[in-house]
Design a protein around this motif. Structure first.
Motif, PDB file in Angstrom:
ATOM      1  N   LEU A 198       3.047  18.261 -33.114  1.00  0.00           N
ATOM      2  CA  LEU A 198       3.047  16.929 -32.852  1.00  0.00           C
ATOM      3  C   LEU A 198       3.845  16.546 -31.712  1.00  0.00           C
ATOM      4  N   LEU A 199       5.205  17.529 -31.416  1.00  0.00           N
ATOM      5  CA  LEU A 199       5.855  17.382 -30.401  1.00  0.00           C
ATOM      6  C   LEU A 199       5.515  17.382 -29.055  1.00  0.00           C
ATOM      7  N   LEU A 200       4.242  17.638 -28.689  1.00  0.00           N
ATOM      8  CA  LEU A 200       3.696  17.778 -27.577  1.00  0.00           C
ATOM      9  C   LEU A 200       3.215  16.572 -27.190  1.00  0.00           C
ATOM     10  N   TRP A 201       2.895  15.554 -28.026  1.00  0.00           N
ATOM     11  CA  TRP A 201       2.274  14.462 -27.563  1.00  0.00           C
ATOM     12  C   TRP A 201       3.454  13.481 -27.827  1.00  0.00           C
ATOM     13  N   ASP A 202       3.939  13.448 -29.020  1.00  0.00           N
ATOM     14  CA  ASP A 202       5.094  12.514 -29.207  1.00  0.00           C
ATOM     15  C   ASP A 202       6.383  12.592 -28.587  1.00  0.00           C
ATOM     16  N   ALA A 203       6.749  13.872 -28.113  1.00  0.00           N
ATOM     17  CA  ALA A 203       7.817  13.995 -27.165  1.00  0.00           C
ATOM     18  C   ALA A 203       9.118  13.200 -27.496  1.00  0.00           C
ATOM     19  N   PRO A 204       9.805  13.089 -28.626  1.00  0.00           N
ATOM     20  CA  PRO A 204      11.057  12.240 -28.755  1.00  0.00           C
ATOM     21  C   PRO A 204      12.166  12.524 -27.760  1.00  0.00           C
ATOM     22  N   VAL A 313      -1.175  12.372 -35.149  1.00  0.00           N
ATOM     23  CA  VAL A 313      -0.624  12.402 -33.785  1.00  0.00           C
ATOM     24  C   VAL A 313      -0.291  11.058 -33.073  1.00  0.00           C
ATOM     25  N   SER A 314       0.670  11.182 -32.294  1.00  0.00           N
ATOM     26  CA  SER A 314       1.296   9.643 -31.487  1.00  0.00           C
ATOM     27  C   SER A 314       1.214  10.078 -30.129  1.00  0.00           C
ATOM     28  N   ILE A 315       0.390   9.393 -29.309  1.00  0.00           N
ATOM     29  CA  ILE A 315       0.292   9.593 -27.888  1.00  0.00           C
ATOM     30  C   ILE A 315       1.125   8.544 -27.299  1.00  0.00           C
ATOM     31  N   GLU A 316       0.819   7.369 -27.576  1.00  0.00           N
ATOM     32  CA  GLU A 316       1.620   6.174 -27.010  1.00  0.00           C
ATOM     33  C   GLU A 316       2.724   5.581 -28.155  1.00  0.00           C
ATOM     34  N   ASP A 317       3.741   4.974 -27.288  1.00  0.00           N
ATOM     35  CA  ASP A 317       4.736   4.246 -28.057  1.00  0.00           C
ATOM     36  C   ASP A 317       4.588   2.757 -27.977  1.00  0.00           C
ATOM     37  N   SER A 318       4.766   2.096 -29.254  1.00  0.00           N
ATOM     38  CA  SER A 318       4.808   0.573 -28.978  1.00  0.00           C
ATOM     39  C   SER A 318       6.391   0.247 -28.398  1.00  0.00           C
ATOM     40  N   PHE A 319       6.148  -1.172 -27.856  1.00  0.00           N
ATOM     41  CA  PHE A 319       7.443  -1.510 -27.512  1.00  0.00           C
ATOM     42  C   PHE A 319       7.780  -2.743 -28.111  1.00  0.00           C
ATOM     43  N   ILE A 320       8.724  -2.819 -28.974  1.00  0.00           N
ATOM     44  CA  ILE A 320       8.854  -3.719 -29.850  1.00  0.00           C
ATOM     45  C   ILE A 320      10.137  -4.279 -29.880  1.00  0.00           C
ATOM     46  N   LYS A 321      10.672  -5.577 -29.731  1.00  0.00           N
ATOM     47  CA  LYS A 321      12.090  -6.121 -29.589  1.00  0.00           C
ATOM     48  C   LYS A 321      12.962  -5.001 -29.115  1.00  0.00           C
ATOM     49  N   GLY A 322      12.718  -4.479 -28.071  1.00  0.00           N
ATOM     50  CA  GLY A 322      13.380  -3.704 -27.077  1.00  0.00           C
ATOM     51  C   GLY A 322      13.514  -2.326 -27.659  1.00  0.00           C
ATOM     52  N   GLN A 323      12.938  -1.934 -28.418  1.00  0.00           N
ATOM     53  CA  GLN A 323      12.686  -0.587 -28.945  1.00  0.00           C
ATOM     54  C   GLN A 323      11.447   0.237 -28.750  1.00  0.00           C
TER      55      GLN A 323
END
Length: 444
Positions: A198-204, A313-323
């Motif tokens: 998962l780290l390949l796509w999620d990339a914290p 799997v998580s490829i994109e992030d949501s941008f919600i309330k500054g996070q």
């Protein structure tokens, strides 16, 4: 076809893992019918022969399945970028993607060695003869790509060569160097894929870099950014998409911040909203099969080996309330299921130990293959000489981007890597003094 400007060319060579993510949500898979399917040979020796005639490419027959010879043979296409000189050493370049085509070439200017580019099976000129094989998940395998390269080497009667992979290309490059050490002078890995977890796509790591940048913006600008979705109705993944593209380049975080800061201007902000909305509109054209990432090959490898079929799997992030918040990618899961491509062959780099000298080029701010994954590869895969260079504020192709900009020190650095030799630290010092680029370097 003429090569485009330097920066965009650099992006194309290794950007498929990021750029395809954006296109993926905009267009359904382009699955050809029996009547419209064309093999690679038909595409490249008939339909588009004039576009690639200058390559003087050739075909080599390889097994469809190396463990089951009864499945017959298929063919893969290769060519020497700028021709072949038998007196020079050879480098084989594994393209990114997966599914990236090869016809952009590699280096913009001549280099003092031969550069062989092999189009991976299932892609462009290397598409199989039949549609049924083209849509067979078992046809696609990174290890098969590595083994195909070995058949090509034998065909060319080259004793040894250096393997070079960028982005997804680091997967078959790692496999080749592990499976065929006697034929590998050295390996060069840039923008490294460590495994299909998962780290390949999620990339914290990428999320942390971006969140730190966002936290440095003024409250009024943050309010404007939050309004993109909350007020103007644009999907909340817009910032993630913008960041992925920008972080392909060196100094990507800095450049993204500068762009966001311009949005305090009302007209700039209005134009920006128009641009972002268009990025979510369906693609109304068909990408050229020889000059764009091939979606079937992309999904087959990504689903089976790189974790895209993982329901988390998580490829994109949501941008919600500054996070920035991870978002599960349900669209990719549907496409994996449609292709019957199950995540049952997940790539693990540690299963392919590499004995030959390995040089790593990694960008600290890489938006596609996060730097910590390259460090994991460096720590766990090589069993012989290894050296790791991380470009501070570097993007996805940190080494290649500098070479395309004709940085003289980088050309020398790459030459040492090509030969599998330790890179003198003085070269990095000279580069920092001459151009300000700082490579953090370590070796065993």
């Amino acid at each position: 076809m003429k090569i485009m400007n330097t920066v965009v060319f650099a992006l194309i060579l290794g950007a498929s893992m990021a750029s395809r993510l954006e296109a993926q949500a905009q267009v359904s898979l382009n699955i050809p019918s029996e009547s419209t399917y064309e093999s690679g040979k038909s595409l490249c020796q008939k339909t588009y022969a004039s576009l690639i005639a200058h390559e003087k490419g050739f075909y080599v027959r390889v097994p469809v399945d190396y463990s089951r010879p009864e499945r017959g043979m298929t063919e893969v296409y290769s060519y020497f970028h700028r021709g072949f000189d038998p007196s020079k050493e050879t480098l084989i370049y594994f393209t990114g993607g997966p599914g990236q085509t090869s016809h952009w070439g590699l280096f913009r200017n001549p280099v003092p060695y031969n550069v062989l580019i092999m189009e991976h099976r299932g892609v462009g000129c290397s598409r199989p003869d039949t549609r049924s094989m083209f849509l067979d998940p078992s046809y696609y395998s990174s290890e098969n790509v590595a083994r195909d390269a070995e058949v090509v080497r034998q065909h060319l009667m080259i004793n040894q060569w250096t393997v070079y992979g960028i982005s997804y290309g680091t997967v078959p490059a790692t496999m080749y160097a592990s499976l065929f050490p006697q034929n590998t002078r050295a390996a060069i890995l840039e923008g490294v894929v460590y495994d299909g977890g998962l780290l390949l796509w999620d990339a914290p790591h990428r999320r942390k870099l971006l969140q730190r940048m966002l936290n440095s913006l003024s409250p009024s600008l943050m309010a404007r950014l939050e309004s993109v979705s909350a007020v103007h109705g644009i999907p909340d993944t817009w910032l993630s998409r913008q960041a992925r593209t920008q972080l392909m380049y060196n100094d990507g975080v800095k450049k993204l911040k500068k762009r966001l800061e311009l949005l305090t201007d009302d007209k700039v902000f209005k134009d920006f909203l128009t641009e972002v909305r268009k990025s979510y509109e369906p693609i109304t054209y068909t990408p050229h099969i020889l000059f764009a990432s091939n979606d079937i090959a992309y999904m087959m490898i990504s689903c089976q080996e790189l974790g895209m079929a993982n329901p988390e799997v998580s490829i994109e992030d949501s941008f919600i309330k500054g996070q920035l918040v991870r978002k599960v990618d349900t669209e990719s899961l549907k496409q994996c299921a449609r292709l019957r491509a199950k995540g049952d062959k997940i790539y693990r780099a540690e299963n392919y130990p590499v004995k030959v000298p390995v040089t790593y080029f990694q960008g600290s701010d890489d938006g596609a293959t996060a730097a910590p994954e390259g460090v994991r590869h460096y720590k766990n895969v090589p069993v012989g000489f290894k050296q790791l260079a991380i470009l501070v504020r570097g993007g996805h192709n940190p080494n290649l981007e500098l070479i395309l900009y004709e940085n003289p020190q980088q050309l020398q650095i790459f030459d040492y890597a090509m030969k599998g030799l330790p890179i003198p630290k003085t070269l990095y010092s000279e580069m920092k003094k001459a151009s300000g680029h700082f490579w953090a370097y370590t070796s065993n």
